[in-house]
Design a protein around this motif. Sequence first.
Motif, PDB file in Angstrom:
ATOM      1  N   LYS A  45       0.452  -0.494  -0.035  1.00  0.00           N
ATOM      2  CA  LYS A  45      -0.190  -0.441   0.057  1.00  0.00           C
ATOM      3  C   LYS A  45       1.190   1.126   0.407  1.00  0.00           C
ATOM      4  O   LYS A  45       0.662   2.522  -1.112  1.00  0.00           O
ATOM      5  N   VAL A  46       1.744   1.176   0.709  1.00  0.00           N
ATOM      6  CA  VAL A  46       2.540   2.276   1.235  1.00  0.00           C
ATOM      7  C   VAL A  46       3.651   2.352  -0.398  1.00  0.00           C
ATOM      8  O   VAL A  46       3.698   3.590  -1.092  1.00  0.00           O
ATOM      9  N   GLN A  47       4.179   1.147  -0.481  1.00  0.00           N
ATOM     10  CA  GLN A  47       4.530   1.051  -1.717  1.00  0.00           C
ATOM     11  C   GLN A  47       3.822   2.197  -3.817  1.00  0.00           C
ATOM     12  O   GLN A  47       4.204   2.749  -4.044  1.00  0.00           O
ATOM     13  N   GLY A  48       2.105   1.423  -3.262  1.00  0.00           N
ATOM     14  CA  GLY A  48       1.228   2.354  -4.377  1.00  0.00           C
ATOM     15  C   GLY A  48       1.631   3.637  -4.501  1.00  0.00           C
ATOM     16  O   GLY A  48       1.743   4.374  -4.940  1.00  0.00           O
ATOM     17  N   GLY A  49       1.181   4.350  -2.758  1.00  0.00           N
ATOM     18  CA  GLY A  49       1.399   5.699  -2.450  1.00  0.00           C
ATOM     19  C   GLY A  49       2.099   6.710  -3.205  1.00  0.00           C
ATOM     20  O   GLY A  49       2.231   7.071  -3.919  1.00  0.00           O
ATOM     21  N   TRP A  50       3.377   5.722  -3.188  1.00  0.00           N
ATOM     22  CA  TRP A  50       4.804   6.271  -4.139  1.00  0.00           C
ATOM     23  C   TRP A  50       4.940   6.108  -5.113  1.00  0.00           C
ATOM     24  O   TRP A  50       5.051   7.008  -5.645  1.00  0.00           O
ATOM     25  N   LYS A  51       4.217   4.554  -5.783  1.00  0.00           N
ATOM     26  CA  LYS A  51       4.648   5.241  -7.584  1.00  0.00           C
ATOM     27  C   LYS A  51       3.091   5.692  -8.473  1.00  0.00           C
ATOM     28  O   LYS A  51       4.168   6.395  -9.113  1.00  0.00           O
ATOM     29  N   VAL A  67       7.926   5.433 -14.121  1.00  0.00           N
ATOM     30  CA  VAL A  67       7.608   3.916 -12.832  1.00  0.00           C
ATOM     31  C   VAL A  67       6.740   2.097 -13.301  1.00  0.00           C
ATOM     32  O   VAL A  67       5.918   2.524 -13.883  1.00  0.00           O
ATOM     33  N   THR A  68       7.566   1.539 -13.097  1.00  0.00           N
ATOM     34  CA  THR A  68       7.533   0.406 -13.953  1.00  0.00           C
ATOM     35  C   THR A  68       6.228  -0.407 -13.340  1.00  0.00           C
ATOM     36  O   THR A  68       6.082   0.159 -12.145  1.00  0.00           O
ATOM     37  N   PRO A  69       6.070  -1.212 -13.507  1.00  0.00           N
ATOM     38  CA  PRO A  69       4.852  -1.869 -12.862  1.00  0.00           C
ATOM     39  C   PRO A  69       5.537  -2.720 -12.033  1.00  0.00           C
ATOM     40  O   PRO A  69       6.721  -3.071 -11.637  1.00  0.00           O
ATOM     41  N   VAL A  70       4.312  -3.366 -10.882  1.00  0.00           N
ATOM     42  CA  VAL A  70       5.566  -4.253  -9.426  1.00  0.00           C
ATOM     43  C   VAL A  70       6.013  -5.118 -10.199  1.00  0.00           C
ATOM     44  O   VAL A  70       5.411  -5.712 -10.683  1.00  0.00           O
ATOM     45  N   ARG A  71       7.247  -5.054  -9.521  1.00  0.00           N
ATOM     46  CA  ARG A  71       7.645  -6.620 -10.500  1.00  0.00           C
ATOM     47  C   ARG A  71       8.360  -7.740  -8.742  1.00  0.00           C
ATOM     48  O   ARG A  71       8.261  -7.186  -8.571  1.00  0.00           O
ATOM     49  N   GLU A  72       7.512  -8.365  -9.507  1.00  0.00           N
ATOM     50  CA  GLU A  72       7.968 -10.073  -8.113  1.00  0.00           C
ATOM     51  C   GLU A  72       9.164  -9.894  -8.116  1.00  0.00           C
ATOM     52  O   GLU A  72      10.277 -10.655  -8.596  1.00  0.00           O
ATOM     53  N   GLN A  76       8.448  -6.775  -3.224  1.00  0.00           N
ATOM     54  CA  GLN A  76       7.903  -6.180  -4.555  1.00  0.00           C
ATOM     55  C   GLN A  76       8.601  -5.150  -4.385  1.00  0.00           C
ATOM     56  O   GLN A  76       9.120  -4.459  -3.620  1.00  0.00           O
ATOM     57  N   ALA A  77       9.259  -5.124  -5.947  1.00  0.00           N
ATOM     58  CA  ALA A  77       9.766  -4.289  -6.748  1.00  0.00           C
ATOM     59  C   ALA A  77       9.376  -3.326  -7.947  1.00  0.00           C
ATOM     60  O   ALA A  77       8.515  -3.853  -8.306  1.00  0.00           O
ATOM     61  N   VAL A  78       8.701  -1.418  -7.504  1.00  0.00           N
ATOM     62  CA  VAL A  78       9.258  -1.243  -8.597  1.00  0.00           C
ATOM     63  C   VAL A  78      10.482  -0.290  -8.493  1.00  0.00           C
ATOM     64  O   VAL A  78      10.935   0.501  -8.109  1.00  0.00           O
ATOM     65  N   TYR A  79      10.827   0.471 -10.275  1.00  0.00           N
ATOM     66  CA  TYR A  79      11.515   1.409 -10.930  1.00  0.00           C
ATOM     67  C   TYR A  79      11.304   2.649 -11.399  1.00  0.00           C
ATOM     68  O   TYR A  79      10.581   2.203 -11.894  1.00  0.00           O
ATOM     69  N   PHE A  80      12.343   3.468 -11.663  1.00  0.00           N
ATOM     70  CA  PHE A  80      12.575   4.426 -11.890  1.00  0.00           C
ATOM     71  C   PHE A  80      13.355   5.326 -12.295  1.00  0.00           C
ATOM     72  O   PHE A  80      14.386   5.330 -10.697  1.00  0.00           O
ATOM     73  N   ARG A  81      14.179   6.141 -12.812  1.00  0.00           N
ATOM     74  CA  ARG A  81      14.895   7.883 -12.948  1.00  0.00           C
ATOM     75  C   ARG A  81      14.520   9.044 -12.590  1.00  0.00           C
ATOM     76  O   ARG A  81      13.965   9.489 -12.719  1.00  0.00           O
ATOM     77  N   VAL A  82      15.053   8.999 -11.387  1.00  0.00           N
ATOM     78  CA  VAL A  82      15.321  10.351 -11.302  1.00  0.00           C
ATOM     79  C   VAL A  82      15.775  11.453 -12.408  1.00  0.00           C
ATOM     80  O   VAL A  82      16.780  10.689 -13.078  1.00  0.00           O
ATOM     81  N   GLY A  96      17.567  13.462 -14.108  1.00  0.00           N
ATOM     82  CA  GLY A  96      19.635  13.454 -13.323  1.00  0.00           C
ATOM     83  C   GLY A  96      19.475  12.151 -13.676  1.00  0.00           C
ATOM     84  O   GLY A  96      21.365  11.737 -13.855  1.00  0.00           O
ATOM     85  N   GLY A  97      18.804  11.048 -13.765  1.00  0.00           N
ATOM     86  CA  GLY A  97      19.319   9.569 -14.347  1.00  0.00           C
ATOM     87  C   GLY A  97      19.449   8.305 -13.375  1.00  0.00           C
ATOM     88  O   GLY A  97      19.399   6.949 -13.707  1.00  0.00           O
ATOM     89  N   VAL A  98      19.944   8.825 -12.343  1.00  0.00           N
ATOM     90  CA  VAL A  98      19.688   7.575 -11.267  1.00  0.00           C
ATOM     91  C   VAL A  98      18.876   6.992 -11.098  1.00  0.00           C
ATOM     92  O   VAL A  98      18.170   6.962 -11.264  1.00  0.00           O
ATOM     93  N   LEU A  99      18.869   4.960 -10.980  1.00  0.00           N
ATOM     94  CA  LEU A  99      17.600   4.454 -11.074  1.00  0.00           C
ATOM     95  C   LEU A  99      17.331   3.970  -9.447  1.00  0.00           C
ATOM     96  O   LEU A  99      18.801   3.986  -9.300  1.00  0.00           O
ATOM     97  N   PHE A 100      16.085   4.457  -8.667  1.00  0.00           N
ATOM     98  CA  PHE A 100      15.737   3.915  -7.995  1.00  0.00           C
ATOM     99  C   PHE A 100      14.226   2.798  -7.663  1.00  0.00           C
ATOM    100  O   PHE A 100      13.967   3.035  -8.876  1.00  0.00           O
ATOM    101  N   GLU A 101      14.629   2.553  -7.081  1.00  0.00           N
ATOM    102  CA  GLU A 101      13.515   1.031  -6.679  1.00  0.00           C
ATOM    103  C   GLU A 101      12.772   1.485  -5.269  1.00  0.00           C
ATOM    104  O   GLU A 101      14.025   1.940  -4.811  1.00  0.00           O
ATOM    105  N   ILE A 102      11.186   1.077  -5.331  1.00  0.00           N
ATOM    106  CA  ILE A 102      11.017   1.156  -4.338  1.00  0.00           C
ATOM    107  C   ILE A 102      10.280  -0.154  -3.753  1.00  0.00           C
ATOM    108  O   ILE A 102       9.670  -1.148  -4.522  1.00  0.00           O
ATOM    109  N   ALA A 103      11.120  -0.811  -2.711  1.00  0.00           N
ATOM    110  CA  ALA A 103      11.396  -2.591  -2.338  1.00  0.00           C
ATOM    111  C   ALA A 103      10.179  -2.317  -0.797  1.00  0.00           C
ATOM    112  O   ALA A 103      10.500  -1.732  -0.451  1.00  0.00           O
ATOM    113  N   THR A 104       9.828  -3.048  -0.933  1.00  0.00           N
ATOM    114  CA  THR A 104       8.865  -4.034   0.460  1.00  0.00           C
ATOM    115  C   THR A 104       9.271  -3.860   1.058  1.00  0.00           C
ATOM    116  O   THR A 104       9.769  -4.965   0.876  1.00  0.00           O
ATOM    117  N   ASP A 105       9.694  -4.450   2.529  1.00  0.00           N
ATOM    118  CA  ASP A 105       9.661  -4.781   3.274  1.00  0.00           C
ATOM    119  C   ASP A 105       9.528  -6.320   3.369  1.00  0.00           C
ATOM    120  O   ASP A 105      10.592  -7.143   3.696  1.00  0.00           O
TER     121      ASP A 105
END
Length: 301
Positions: A214-220, A230-235, A240-246, A248-257
């Motif tokens: 839920k938190v991940q979805g909010g940030w997405k 932002v990519t779809p959620v990946r198993e 669970q992970a989603v990815y995006f480039r900020v 300036g180019g750096v690749l960030f991921e949002i990962a669930t605990d």
Amino acid sequence: MNSIHHITAIAGKAGVNAAFYENVLGLRMVKKTVNFDDPSVYHLYYGNQTGEPGTIITFFPWEKANPGIPGGGQAAVITFAVPEGSLGFWEKRLQAAGVETDRKRRFNDSYVVFDDPDGIPLELVERGSAAEKAERTAITGIAGVLLLSTAPEKTDTFFTEILHWTRKDADDSFVRYATGGDFTCVDVLQTAVERGEDGPGTIHHVAWRAADDKVQGGWKKKVEQSGVYVTPVRERQYFQAVYFRVPGGVLFEIATDAPGFLVDEPEYRLGKSLMLPSWLEPERKQVEASLPPLTEKNISN
């Protein structure tokens, strides 16, 4: 997005990588698996005894690839936290292992700086209470990261207006952002840097913690609304992970605990066996045959 979940980098030889991070830095291999997008490559996870988010550094060993080129759109330095008063211990430990060290300052912090066997810049900074001084010297987690941007002004706008990080400090070279989580700091070089190329010796992405989907979805949603894809959620089996480039180019991921690294191994067995997701189990023999043995024990090999 206020605390780091893990940082992923690219190594050369898997055995050399394992020997350094386990034997020299004293981290535990908490998961030995493969890159789910390319099962012919290991994905090695190191962290504390239970693999808690915030302690994890992971590697894709690209044994036959040409070295990467550090540059814009990458993290440049990984900062590990060690207890107060332990930098001297670490200097001696690293030097005894044949690792060259230096001391540097950035803002009000003193760092022990050194490279891993593939040339990835690492640094140690003291974080924690004085009570830990006499009892602990081990790395306690990731304290932050230094980023190189192709467009620092755009990166700054994204960090402050979308992620709501605050500018904690700045000098002629760097801006430091406080993320609001524990002792995590993100430093960004203020000078634009030409884009780098992935390969051994470079840092692939920085993953940030989300308590749950839920938190991940909010940030997405928030990042997408800013105009960033932002990519779809990946198993990823352990999160669970989603990815995006900020900007300036750096690749960030949002990962669930959750579910975490204990989902398929008990604590005492973490990192002992090659773990594969269910969809790769039918191909285990082929996968194992494609991977190099983790047998090199000397980091100079």
